[in-house]
Design a protein around this motif. Structure first.
Motif, PDB file in Angstrom:
ATOM      1  N   ARG A 159     -41.132 -17.675  22.427  1.00  0.00           N
ATOM      2  CA  ARG A 159     -41.563 -17.321  21.073  1.00  0.00           C
ATOM      3  C   ARG A 159     -41.938 -15.841  21.055  1.00  0.00           C
ATOM      4  O   ARG A 159     -42.741 -15.396  21.880  1.00  0.00           O
ATOM      5  N   ASP A 161     -43.594 -13.439  18.563  1.00  0.00           N
ATOM      6  CA  ASP A 161     -44.303 -13.375  17.291  1.00  0.00           C
ATOM      7  C   ASP A 161     -44.287 -11.984  16.675  1.00  0.00           C
ATOM      8  O   ASP A 161     -44.785 -11.803  15.556  1.00  0.00           O
ATOM      9  N   ALA A 248     -47.697 -11.118  19.672  1.00  0.00           N
ATOM     10  CA  ALA A 248     -48.304 -11.445  18.384  1.00  0.00           C
ATOM     11  C   ALA A 248     -49.240 -10.347  17.904  1.00  0.00           C
ATOM     12  O   ALA A 248     -49.258  -9.989  16.727  1.00  0.00           O
TER      13      ALA A 248
END
Length: 284
Positions: A159, A161, A248
């Motif tokens: 992932r 972000d 992120a």
């Protein structure tokens, strides 16, 4: 007492100089585009080669991602913010650009052996365009490889972000590394004119750049001297900038200075590589 008349500036001369610079820039751009298209057509005629350039990074990503998955559990590793696959993916992107661009000079050597290089140098083609054409081609190749590696990483469970901005920074950092290493490879080709010597020196340079960076391992867990060297390693600049941009909570204070250093180094290396054409011609 004598006085010296001040000659008025001829507006026509100034506009003529401006037109000359504009024409020169137009020629440089046009010649670069032609030579980039030449390299792209050569690649498209060998689609198997294009596919093979993606096999190795896919193996690195999937094999190393599984083999060292437990590394992310080590105390202090990446501050516990990422899985090892997410940590590894930007490193594989930059490593792919590094190895691919390290072979850039072999095209020049092929051109020398077939007499194409001498015909180019005897033609009106600008030397800067001859260098820019290969570097733009390497950049386009790197963009494609970067997209494929990140897509494979996402499909494998990573992932990122950081979103589109993170992907863009990763692609830019990889392209800048590609320009730096391809410029070095092209310069070595012009100076050495031997494929074996070029490959040997390229590997001698590329492998230490890879392992003396955080591409595969957090340098905080490595011996302190590795971290000291990594601070001056352009590969590490690219990896850290990419990894931070994909995270992120991006610390842009870590990203922009490293991209700036990479851009400056890329310009210097491209200029030095272009100067190597003169050395090649004098040695004929």
């Amino acid at each position: 007492m004598t006085t010296t008349a001040v000659r008025p500036i001829d507006p026509g001369a100034r506009s003529g100089a401006t037109r000359s610079r504009a024409t020169g820039l137009g020629e440089l751009t046009r010649h670069s585009a032609y030579l980039t298209a030449r390299s792209v057509r050569a690649l498209l005629r060998q689609p198997a080669f294009a596919v093979l350039t993606l096999v190795q990074p896919a193996i690195w990503l999937l094999l190393f991602g599984q083999l060292f998955r437990a590394t992310a559990q080590l105390p202090g590793f990446a501050d516990g913010r990422q899985t090892y696959l997410e940590f590894l993916a930007p490193g594989v992107v930059v490593m792919t650009a590094l190895f691919s661009s390290g072979w850039a000079g072999t095209v020049y050597i092929d051109d020398m052996q077939r007499g194409v290089m001498d015909r180019f140098l005897a033609s009106p083609v600008r030397r800067g365009a001859m260098m820019a054409g290969t570097l733009v081609y390497q950049g386009l190749t790197t963009l494609f490889q970067t997209a494929v590696v990140l897509v494979i990483a996402v499909a494998s469970g990573a992932r990122f972000d950081g979103g589109a901005a993170g992907w863009a920074v990763t692609a830019l950092a990889a392209c800048l590394v590609s320009v730096v290493v391809a410029s070095l490879s092209n310069a070595l080709a012009l100076l050495l004119r031997q494929q074996e010597a070029l490959i040997g020196i390229s590997q001698f340079v590329v492998l230490p750049l890879q392992f003396l960076s955080s591409a595969l391992m957090d340098t905080r867990l490595a011996p302190s001297w590795v971290g000291d060297v990594a601070r001056y390693n352009p590969v590490d600049w690219a990896v850290v900038a990419s990894r931070e941009a994909l995270s992120a909570s991006t610390d842009w204070g870590l990203v922009w200075p490293r991209l700036g250093l990479l851009a400056g180094l890329a310009l210097v290396m491209a200029w030095l590589a272009t100067r190597a054409f003169g050395t090649y011609q004098r040695s004929l």
